[in-house]
Design a protein around this motif. Structure first.
Motif, PDB file in Angstrom:
ATOM      1  N   TRP A 119       0.818  -1.216   0.000  1.00  0.00           N
ATOM      2  CA  TRP A 119       0.000   0.000   0.000  1.00  0.00           C
ATOM      3  C   TRP A 119       0.853   1.268   0.000  1.00  0.00           C
ATOM      4  O   TRP A 119       0.325   2.357  -0.151  1.00  0.00           O
TER       5      TRP A 119
ATOM      6  N   ILE B  13      -5.002 -11.522   5.835  1.00  0.00           N
ATOM      7  CA  ILE B  13      -5.994 -10.640   5.216  1.00  0.00           C
ATOM      8  C   ILE B  13      -6.895 -10.068   6.293  1.00  0.00           C
ATOM      9  O   ILE B  13      -7.011 -10.619   7.399  1.00  0.00           O
TER      10      ILE B  13
ATOM     11  N   PRO C  81      -9.582 -13.006  -0.453  1.00  0.00           N
ATOM     12  CA  PRO C  81      -9.878 -11.738   0.233  1.00  0.00           C
ATOM     13  C   PRO C  81     -11.097 -11.774   1.141  1.00  0.00           C
ATOM     14  O   PRO C  81     -11.165 -11.029   2.110  1.00  0.00           O
TER      15      PRO C  81
ATOM     16  N   SER D 127      -3.398  -5.174   5.903  1.00  0.00           N
ATOM     17  CA  SER D 127      -4.246  -4.155   5.293  1.00  0.00           C
ATOM     18  C   SER D 127      -3.509  -2.830   5.370  1.00  0.00           C
ATOM     19  O   SER D 127      -2.317  -2.789   5.701  1.00  0.00           O
ATOM     20  N   THR D 128      -4.209  -1.753   5.083  1.00  0.00           N
ATOM     21  CA  THR D 128      -3.561  -0.445   5.118  1.00  0.00           C
ATOM     22  C   THR D 128      -3.140  -0.059   6.526  1.00  0.00           C
ATOM     23  O   THR D 128      -2.213   0.741   6.692  1.00  0.00           O
TER      24      THR D 128
ATOM     25  N   THR E 291      -1.703  -6.070  -6.945  1.00  0.00           N
ATOM     26  CA  THR E 291      -2.806  -5.221  -6.477  1.00  0.00           C
ATOM     27  C   THR E 291      -3.081  -5.583  -5.031  1.00  0.00           C
ATOM     28  O   THR E 291      -3.483  -6.716  -4.747  1.00  0.00           O
TER      29      THR E 291
ATOM     30  N   GLU F 139      -5.399  -5.177  -2.895  1.00  0.00           N
ATOM     31  CA  GLU F 139      -6.726  -5.660  -2.517  1.00  0.00           C
ATOM     32  C   GLU F 139      -6.995  -7.085  -2.995  1.00  0.00           C
ATOM     33  O   GLU F 139      -7.964  -7.714  -2.543  1.00  0.00           O
TER      34      GLU F 139
ATOM     35  N   PHE G  66     -10.983  -8.787   6.607  1.00  0.00           N
ATOM     36  CA  PHE G  66     -12.276  -8.704   5.934  1.00  0.00           C
ATOM     37  C   PHE G  66     -13.366  -8.537   6.984  1.00  0.00           C
ATOM     38  O   PHE G  66     -13.128  -8.670   8.190  1.00  0.00           O
TER      39      PHE G  66
END
Length: 584
Positions: free
Chosen positions: A69, A167, A236, A122-123, A449, A451, A169
């Motif tokens: 990211w 991940i 994801p 994640s970010t 990517t 995501e 979610f």
């Protein structure tokens, strides 16, 4: 439920059959470096870690980590237990790496620790392992990922492990972090082979809501295999897991999923929803219907790669992607006895034999045609004989091993790509080594990517093909995203290669040797001058360049990462930055 046999569909538009070679370029590559205050926390293999699996998992570990990211930002762990970050904005003004986190325990006190591992979930979340068996969840407060990281959760899980993937979610308004961990365990009972097995543990952790402050471990699932996976990643949405490995993996049952497996087995014992047959031109299947069904009650939609069957206004009782492409305009259906519907699918690829009707759907039963079985048996009769073959080589042997080059021989050509369902814990899609998987050989993986799932690269003939996985129930689980011409052949000839990767935008690929040398292979680009091929006399419009960079240090390369503009190379005491592309 058995897994559906699938194949990787190559996009022919991304292949270049006229590609000739890489032209060596002597253009200089700017290289800058920064000396490290403390050495990288390299962990040498112990005497009891003597197998090939130990070498692949721990001995060839990439100690340099990138944040997908935040481009041009890399991280490593030093011997003081610090995680340090180098973020590059201007190559000629590299600052010192900045400490963002420090493990609370003394890592050197553990005799059997592994290398520390980092994965950007994640970010704003990072999953860490200190190599001693403790899992950490760390929160990143700043949007630019600068400043200190905040420890939110840590738990001792047992044997030391490394983090492969993680991940974040949301499910039913609850934030969940799924983590995939790898460890190599000794077989106490089964001493065949190396005496070890590879364990993958899939852990789900619920993050607390605003009113709560407690993290909760929801599930712990384990898979065992006999080889270190080349690739392992969670989908994801947390519904599945994909693995590429030389030897297969399987879930180890526990009390939590025993009831789920028994329920799945009972469902599999039900009567088939349809029965089907096939010829060289057609696939025909028949479904039972409620008595008194009329033609107006049936709705069937044909598409080149899909079919949908429903009754009246009800939900479709049979739908999904077909095993192969059909001529949907020539496909038909007919109602028989007001109790059965017979569907005939016209094959687009005439002569190909289908392994199933709908990919992943095991509700059908195949009925073999006796005439076809007899014809196949007659064709194979010459392969069985009570007499030994007096001339096994013959005048036309199927393969002459002497004609193979050394880089064409691989022990891992039968690797398997498998997708596991997170609920049933069973394989749903498999691309097997051999005819379906071809001579593909795993090359590398990277996050193109953030995501999406990490991409993986496989050798296809002489090329290196990049595949982007898609979560089920996607029409195509693996999308051919890019091609690096002839790079599969080129990399196979590098005897001392250690790490292999490419830029997220696929503008170049790069590999490094164990010491000093880095090879860069750029995608073909238009040339400003007029060039001609001497042999064919045709004009050459594009040229692919190869460049070689050499580090000043002779220390072993411990880490290797690529961004769209830069290559990062980590040795014990130095972090080097090679400028590959200029920003647009």
């Amino acid at each position: 439920m058995e897994a559906a046999n699938c194949s990787l569909r190559v996009n022919r538009l991304l292949l270049d059959p006229k590609f000739e070679s890489y032209k060596l370029s002597l253009d200089p590559l700017p290289c800058y470096g920064v000396d490290l205050d403390a050495a990288v926390a390299e962990v040498k293999l112990r005497d009891d870690q003597y197998t090939l699996d130990h070498m692949q998992a721990y001995g060839m570990y990439n100690y340099l980590h990138s944040n997908p990211w935040c481009p041009d930002s890399v991280f490593y762990v030093d011997q003081l237990g610090r995680i340090l970050n180098l973020a590059v904005t201007l190559d000629t003004a590299l600052g010192k790496p900045i400490e963002v986190f420090r493990f609370p325990s003394d890592l050197s006190a553990c005799d059997k620790r592994l290398c520390s591992s980092i994965h950007f979930t994640s970010t704003d979340w990072v999953t860490l392992s200190d190599g001693t068996g403790t899992l950490y969840l760390v929160h990143i407060a700043n949007a630019d990922h600068s400043g200190k990281w905040e420890l939110r959760f840590n738990q001792e899980l047992g044997d030391p492990f490394i983090v492969l993937h993680s991940i974040l979610f949301v499910r039913e308004e609850v934030q969940i972090i799924d983590v995939l961990l790898l460890t190599i365990e000794k077989d106490d009972l089964n001493v065949e082979g190396s005496g070890f097995h590879v364990s993958l543990e899939w852990i789900s952790i619920a993050l607390p809501s605003q009113d709560e402050c407690k993290f909760e471990v929801l599930k712990r699932r384990k898979l065992h295999g006999k080889s270190v996976p080349h690739y392992a990643a969670i989908e994801p949405d947390g519904n599945g897991l994909m693995i590429i490995s030389y030897k297969p993996f399987r879930f180890i049952p526990n009390e939590q999923n025993q009831a789920e497996e028994e329920s799945m087995e009972q469902d599999e014992k039900k009567d088939p929803l349809y029965v089907w047959q096939q010829t060289a031109n057609y696939v025909t299947f028949t479904c039972a219907l409620p008595e008194g069904t009329t033609r107006d009650d049936i709705k069937i939609h044909f598409a080149p790669t899909h079919i949908t069957i429903s009754l009246k206004e009800q939900k479709p009782f049979l739908k999904g992607p077909l095993y192969s492409v059909i001529d949907h305009e020539s496909s038909t259906w007919v109602l028989k006895d007001e109790r059965r519907v017979e569907v005939t699918l016209a094959k687009k690829d005439i002569g190909s034999m289908w392994a199933e009707v709908i990919i992943g759907n095991k509700q059908g039963e195949f009925i073999a045609d006796p005439a076809q079985c007899a014809a196949i048996a007659e064709q194979l009769l010459h392969l069985t004989s009570e007499d030994l073959n007096p001339d096994p080589d013959g005048d036309k042997p199927p393969c002459n091993a002497q004609e193979l080059e050394e880089c064409d021989v691989s022990l891992e050509d039968c690797a398997t790509l498998c997708r596991f369902d997170g609920s049933s814990l069973k394989a749903t899609h498999v691309v097997r080594g051999g005819l379906a998987f071809g001579s593909y050989h795993f090359l590398f993986s990277l996050v193109a990517t953030p995501e999406l799932m990490p991409c993986f690269s496989l050798r296809h003939d002489v090329d290196a093909l990049l595949w982007q996985p898609r979560p089920a129930p996607s029409d195509d689980l693996w999308e051919h995203a890019a091609t690096f011409n002839a790079l599969g052949y080129v990399q196979a000839s590098k005897r001392d290669k250690k790490f292999f990767t490419c830029a997220p935008n696929c503008s170049y690929a790069a590999l490094c040797e164990c010491v000093r040398r880095i090879f860069i292979y750029r995608q073909p680009t238009p040339v400003a001058t007029v060039l001609y091929n001497r042999k064919e006399g045709r004009r050459v419009g594009q040229v692919a360049k190869q460049q070689v960079a050499s580090l000043e240090s002779s220390h072993t390369i411990l880490g290797f990462q690529a961004s769209n503009e830069r290559l990062f190379v980590l040795t014990t005491k130095k972090l080097s930055v090679i400028r590959v592309n200029n920003g647009s």
